[in-house]
Design a protein around this motif. Structure first.
Motif, PDB file in Angstrom:
ATOM      1  N   LEU A 108      16.316  50.116  30.491  1.00  0.00           N
ATOM      2  CA  LEU A 108      16.973  50.761  29.707  1.00  0.00           C
ATOM      3  C   LEU A 108      17.125  52.358  29.600  1.00  0.00           C
ATOM      4  O   LEU A 108      17.147  53.087  29.195  1.00  0.00           O
ATOM      5  CB  LEU A 108      17.730  50.124  28.971  1.00  0.00           C
ATOM      6  CG  LEU A 108      18.851  49.157  29.725  1.00  0.00           C
ATOM      7  CD1 LEU A 108      19.457  47.912  28.363  1.00  0.00           C
ATOM      8  CD2 LEU A 108      19.409  49.086  30.432  1.00  0.00           C
ATOM      9  N   ALA A 112      18.708  54.998  31.316  1.00  0.00           N
ATOM     10  CA  ALA A 112      19.992  55.193  30.867  1.00  0.00           C
ATOM     11  C   ALA A 112      19.423  56.467  29.838  1.00  0.00           C
ATOM     12  O   ALA A 112      20.200  56.443  29.233  1.00  0.00           O
ATOM     13  CB  ALA A 112      20.441  54.126  30.534  1.00  0.00           C
ATOM     14  N   LEU A 114      18.392  55.491  26.475  1.00  0.00           N
ATOM     15  CA  LEU A 114      19.074  54.790  25.210  1.00  0.00           C
ATOM     16  C   LEU A 114      17.778  55.163  24.270  1.00  0.00           C
ATOM     17  O   LEU A 114      16.832  55.346  24.366  1.00  0.00           O
ATOM     18  CB  LEU A 114      18.822  53.919  25.969  1.00  0.00           C
ATOM     19  CG  LEU A 114      20.367  53.435  26.828  1.00  0.00           C
ATOM     20  CD1 LEU A 114      20.987  51.595  26.421  1.00  0.00           C
ATOM     21  CD2 LEU A 114      21.886  54.417  26.610  1.00  0.00           C
ATOM     22  N   LEU A 160      20.260  48.192  34.554  1.00  0.00           N
ATOM     23  CA  LEU A 160      20.383  48.732  34.874  1.00  0.00           C
ATOM     24  C   LEU A 160      22.302  48.675  35.026  1.00  0.00           C
ATOM     25  O   LEU A 160      22.725  49.666  35.873  1.00  0.00           O
ATOM     26  CB  LEU A 160      20.343  49.715  35.785  1.00  0.00           C
ATOM     27  CG  LEU A 160      18.901  50.135  35.149  1.00  0.00           C
ATOM     28  CD1 LEU A 160      17.609  50.896  36.086  1.00  0.00           C
ATOM     29  CD2 LEU A 160      18.688  51.323  34.274  1.00  0.00           C
TER      30      LEU A 160
END
Lengths: 264, 382
Positions: A108, A112, A114, A160
């Motif tokens: 993540l 992504a 984050l 994901l």
């Protein structure tokens, strides 16, 4: 349901030295189905999985995923498609130096983008989704039982929000109750998250409770891929032994009992 | 099924999600997916206080995944969201997804205990001290166990394990020979240079020969060989045995009624006790050859004179003092390497930690023991 396959394997060849594992193998995986892949030991079930996810470049043939031939893409494009895969390895393959929360937060954070706090919050949710208690998040893989490792590995595979989930013998090494719970979990998650599942297994109970279709690997190719009833009736020595041997009969009986108990 | 992530849909083409508060309804629109998580999270945090008790409206919702669903749960609370789901108009997949995520998040979160940093520091210090004590205790116990097994096997030649012994001898002795010879040769040359530089001021460069010969026979030959083997072999022993431990091979050995100390440790210890004296001898010779070369090239002391001085000045006892330490060092290095392997606890990281620890410990022990021995031999006048 769209009938266009998400994964198309065409004329796949895999050989290691003089040892031929696959020869002209064809296979389709349709959206939102659970495809069980069975076969005797050494028929190349795991090699097929590894070929599709790109860990094992095939010796020949084409693998089309989401309409793209992955072997022809550049590394960055490939990586973007591979983020739509989730893979559960046979031994779990959790990173032993990270706790469960960090294991799942890693992709993540990397993909992504984050922050760590956000990623770990999501990670705890994923762990809960796979049925692990909240206190497990801070534990390390070495402190867990086999069943918990499998669940945590599944949570990482789901990190994901992949569209295709690859499971390599998910119930191997679990006790029957844990295995049954895991089968149920896979079906629940497939229904809830709309996943397509590629499931390599030896476990007849898993086949009967979860799979929509079954592909039998034998003689270096997919012998038959169809619904369980049709596959079980195929006239082949191995298939007959597999589905109508003592274990196969027991699994059918258990499955019939279960379906009778559930009215409707 | 308009919201299904279409297969033909190119990656990255989606509208960012949005939540709008209008009166008593909370209107969700756009795609609530991982790609927009950070932005959505900020929005959710801002709206959270006012959103409680609102009715969600999902009519404008695009794609949804577990990350987006978890934010909806965060906004509305899982109970409120589950009860609202029954009235909401949603595709079945998304309803099931929100339901699953709500239920998963509807668990009491784990309490994280906070610890006073002073107490934590003290506790950490205590742990380190006890673990050091335990380390010494374990090492002493393991040495005893190894010696016990060794003396049990010695009078029973049918239990001698030749194959692992020869394999370990090959690996620890023969394979280490070139590097030991090269390094001691270089250090010998360096010592000769040093001696030449310092002794020149006194016009006593001829004593460079004595310096090289003394230092290599008594100390450097054995010390350099032992340190090299500690780095090379102790780590290998730890990694080998540690990997076997991870793979449950040690447990398998025990359940087969065999003794892992007899099977794994004794051959390795014996091989080390054989190979280190040989390597020490090689080290002494090649260190002196290095010294002799420097003497011949820089000080005009020909090799024949070098040998003559060594024969005249250096007693045999210096050679024996140096060589006598080798089996002791070898025993310690091998035992520490094996013990650290046994201490590995089921993970790849643990193998790494114990490999490091075995190298550090064995080098430390070698140097410590060598300084104690130097003191002892000096007092004894040997």
């Amino acid at each position: 349901m769209a009938d266009h396959p998400v994964i198309q394997v065409r004329a796949l060849d895999n050989r290691f030295g003089s040892h031929i594992v696959h020869e002209k193998l064809d296979l389709d995986l349709y959206p939102r189905e659970i495809l069980g892949v069975v076969g005797g030991s050494g028929t190349g079930k795991s090699v097929l999985l590894r070929s599709i996810v790109g860990l094992n470049p095939p010796s020949g043939g084409h693998i089309t995923v989401f309409g793209e031939d992955l072997t022809e893409l550049s590394a960055t494009e490939r990586s973007r498609y591979e983020q739509r895969f989730g893979v559960l390895f046979q031994g779990g393959a959790l990173f032993t130096s990270l706790n469960l929360e960090q294991n799942i937060a890693l992709p993540l954070i990397e993909h992504a983008r984050l922050s760590r706090a956000e990623a770990e919050e999501l990670a705890r949710m994923k762990l809960a989704l796979t049925g692990l208690p909240p206190e497990a998040a801070k534990k390390y893989p070495a402190e867990l039982s086999g069943g918990m490792v499998k669940r945590a590995a599944l949570a990482r595979a789901l990190a994901l929000d992949p569209e295709i989930l690859f499971l390599d013998e998910p119930t191997a090494g679990l006790d029957p109750i844990g295995a049954a719970a895991f089968d149920e979990l896979i079906v629940t998650l497939r229904n809830a998250l709309g996943l397509t599942v590629f499931l390599v297994t030896h476990d007849l109970d898993t086949l009967y409770t979860t799979c929509d279709r079954v592909a039998v690997l034998s003689q270096r190719k997919v012998l038959v891929a169809d619904t369980l009833e049709k596959v079980a009736q195929t006239d082949d020595r191995w298939i007959q032994d597999y589905f109508h041997g003592p274990r196969g009969r027991a699994a059918i009986a258990a499955h019939n009992r279960l379906t009778e108990q559930e009215p409707g | 099924m308009a919201n299904e992530p279409g297969l033909s849909q190119p990656l990255g083409a989606h509208t960012p999600g949005n939540a709008e508060l209008g009166g008593h309804t909370l209107k969700f629109s756009g795609d609530w997916i991982l790609a927009h998580y950070s932005a959505l999270d900020r929005q959710a945090t801002a709206l959270k206080a006012r959103a409680a008790g609102c009715n969600p409206d999902f009519s404008g919702l695009g794609r949804l995944d577990t990350a987006g669903a978890s934010l909806m749960v965060k906004l509305l609370g899982s109970d409120a969201l589950i009860s609202a789901l029954e009235r909401a108009e949603l595709p079945n997949e998304q309803r099931a997804l929100i339901q699953a995520v709500s239920e998963a998040m509807n668990q009491p979160s784990a309490e994280v205990a906070t610890v006073n940093p002073v107490v934590a520091f003290l506790a950490e210090t205590g742990k380190k001290v006890t673990s050091l004590g335990q380390l010494i205790w374990l090492l002493a116990g393991f040495i005893g166990q190894t010696l016990g097994t060794l003396f049990y096997i010695l009078p029973r030649p049918n239990r001698w394990r030749w194959t692992p012994f020869v394999a370990a001898l090959h690996d620890t002795g023969l394979n280490a020979l070139p590097i030991v010879a090269l390094l001691t040769f270089l250090v010998g040359a360096v010592v000769a240079f040093l001696g030449a530089t310092v002794l020149e001021d006194f016009g006593a460069t001829i004593y460079t020969v004595d310096l090289v010969a003394f230092s290599f026979l008594r100390e450097f030959g054995v010390l350099l060989a032992a340190i090299l083997l500690a780095g090379r072999t102790a780590s290998a022993f730890t990694a080998q045995i540690g990997a076997m431990k991870v793979n449950e091979e040690l447990d398998a050995i025990r359940t087969l009624g065999l003794n892992p100390v007899e099977l794994l440790v004794v051959p390795r210890v014996l091989a080390m006790m054989f190979s280190l004296p040989i390597l020490t001898f090689i080290g002494m010779i090649s260190g002196m050859v290095g010294g002799a070369m420097v003497c011949a090239l820089a000080l005009d002391i020909p090799p024949s004179q070098f040998i003559a001085i060594v024969e005249r000045d250096i007693a045999l006892k210096h050679f024996l003092v140096g060589l006598g330490k080798a089996p002791v060092f070898a025993f310690l290095i091998a035992v520490i390497g094996c013990l650290e392997g046994f201490k590995v606890a089921g993970s790849a990281q643990s193998v790494g930690e114990h490999t490091t620890s075995s190298v550090v410990q064995s080098i430390f022990m070698v140097i410590l023991l060598d300084s104690v021995a130097a003191l002892f031999f000096m007092e004894m006048g040997w």
